[in-house]
Design an enzyme around this catalytic site. Structure first.
Site, PDB file in Angstrom:
ATOM      1  N   LYS A  28       4.874  -0.501   3.530  1.00  0.00           N
ATOM      2  CA  LYS A  28       4.165   0.247   3.120  1.00  0.00           C
ATOM      3  C   LYS A  28       2.728  -1.013   2.635  1.00  0.00           C
ATOM      4  O   LYS A  28       2.929  -1.798   2.129  1.00  0.00           O
ATOM      5  CB  LYS A  28       4.587   1.025   0.701  1.00  0.00           C
ATOM      6  CG  LYS A  28       4.038   1.514   0.710  1.00  0.00           C
ATOM      7  CD  LYS A  28       4.575   1.861  -1.174  1.00  0.00           C
ATOM      8  CE  LYS A  28       5.471   3.066  -0.347  1.00  0.00           C
ATOM      9  NZ  LYS A  28       6.266   3.522  -1.865  1.00  0.00           N
ATOM     10  N   LYS A  89       9.230   7.794   5.315  1.00  0.00           N
ATOM     11  CA  LYS A  89       9.335   8.869   4.044  1.00  0.00           C
ATOM     12  C   LYS A  89       7.828   9.178   3.894  1.00  0.00           C
ATOM     13  O   LYS A  89       7.040   8.433   4.197  1.00  0.00           O
ATOM     14  CB  LYS A  89       9.151   7.338   3.058  1.00  0.00           C
ATOM     15  CG  LYS A  89      10.855   6.881   2.450  1.00  0.00           C
ATOM     16  CD  LYS A  89      10.249   5.303   1.986  1.00  0.00           C
ATOM     17  CE  LYS A  89       9.580   5.372   0.660  1.00  0.00           C
ATOM     18  NZ  LYS A  89       9.767   3.592  -0.124  1.00  0.00           N
TER      19      LYS A  89
HETATM   20  O1  LIG Z   1       9.091   2.982  -2.915  1.00  0.00           O
HETATM   21  C1  LIG Z   1       9.482   1.927  -3.642  1.00  0.00           C
HETATM   22  C2  LIG Z   1       7.518   2.057  -4.298  1.00  0.00           C
HETATM   23  O2  LIG Z   1       7.201   0.940  -3.112  1.00  0.00           O
HETATM   24  C3  LIG Z   1       7.322   1.313  -6.142  1.00  0.00           C
HETATM   25  O3  LIG Z   1       5.699   0.911  -5.934  1.00  0.00           O
HETATM   26  P1  LIG Z   1       5.418   0.576  -7.235  1.00  0.00           P
HETATM   27  O4  LIG Z   1       7.367   0.402  -8.013  1.00  0.00           O
HETATM   28  O5  LIG Z   1       4.921   0.094  -7.306  1.00  0.00           O
HETATM   29  O6  LIG Z   1       5.331   2.261  -7.854  1.00  0.00           O
END
Ligand SMILES: O=C[C@H](O)COP(=O)(O)O
Length: 234
Positions: A28, A89
């Site tokens: 991501k 996802k």
């Molecule tokens: O899928 C999980 C996310 O990347 C969580 O990101 P975050 O902890 O910055 O909300």
């Protein structure tokens, strides 16, 4: 048993997160939004790299913060799955027609594409209503996350009871379940008893909780300690 999903922004972070014991490696780009996508050629490089390891955790990849347009979402799911990841996802927004996007993905899901729906706790008041559609379409899982990373974490938007209801309904439909959304170390003892299949982290894995910054191995180690590793079986 709850697993630890770590969102990683680069091949270097992928290696770091694998070495740090993350159970699911989530490709991501945090700078590109809640579900910022890696370029497809980089996803392929990550898959190739992970295949060279003697043991590798499952890889997921996000498709980007897309509008609820069935053609756009489906095309990106197909392209991302073709890169060889274990899960794709996708974010589902309450605006537009998320149910149409889900229905359009049913043929893909039924061909074996493992799709996880990400429902944003800060945007949906009734995310549970989509769970039957997800199950019917053959989705692999459903998770709650937050879209606005500056507006407080998951527990600011949903009570523990609401999270428990979401998880129990999703489980009842046979979906893999996950929780995320600016989770902090001290949220973990509240969330573990709800027994999601995984807890997802990015912000808490970065130095000073700077989501756009680099993944920090000490921060990952602290989260890993708080989410006990699965015992080896077999
Ligand atoms: O899928 C999980 C996310 O990347 C969580 O990101 P975050 O902890 O910055 O909300």
């Amino acid at each position: 048993m709850t697993r630890l999903l770590a969102s990683v922004a680069s091949l270097e972070e992928l290696t770091l997160a694998a070495r740090g014991g993350a159970d699911i490696l989530d490709l991501k780009d945090p700078k590109a939004g809640a579900l910022g996508a890696w370029p497809l050629d980089s996803i392929i490089s990550a898959v190739n790299m992970a295949h060279r390891w003697s043991a590798r955790p499952p890889l997921s990849a996000t498709v980007g913060d897309l509008p609820m347009d069935s053609a756009i979402v489906s095309q990106r799911v197909v392209q991302t799955w073709a890169c060889g990841v274990d899960y794709v996802k996708i974010g589902l927004l309450p605006s537009g027609d998320p149910a149409a996007c889900v229905a359009a993905l049913a043929p893909e899901a039924q061909r074996g594409t493992r799709i996880v729906a990400v429902l944003f706790a800060d945007l949906w008041t009734d995310a549970n209503r989509l769970l039957p559609d997800l199950a019917q379409a053959g989705f692999a899982g459903a998770m709650l996350d937050t879209a606005g990373k500056g507006t407080g974490g998951l527990l600011r938007h949903k009570t523990r009871d609401k999270l428990a209801r979401f998880l129990s309904q999703a489980r009842g439909f046979g979906l893999l379940t996950g929780l995320a959304g600016s989770l902090r170390l001290d949220d973990i003892p509240t969330l573990l008893p709800l027994a999601p299949d995984y807890l997802g982290f990015r912000t808490a894995l970065c130095a000073d909780g700077n989501r756009g910054g680099a993944l920090d191995s000490a921060a990952l180690a602290a989260v890993r300690d708080a989410v006990p590793e699965q015992p080896l079986t077999g």
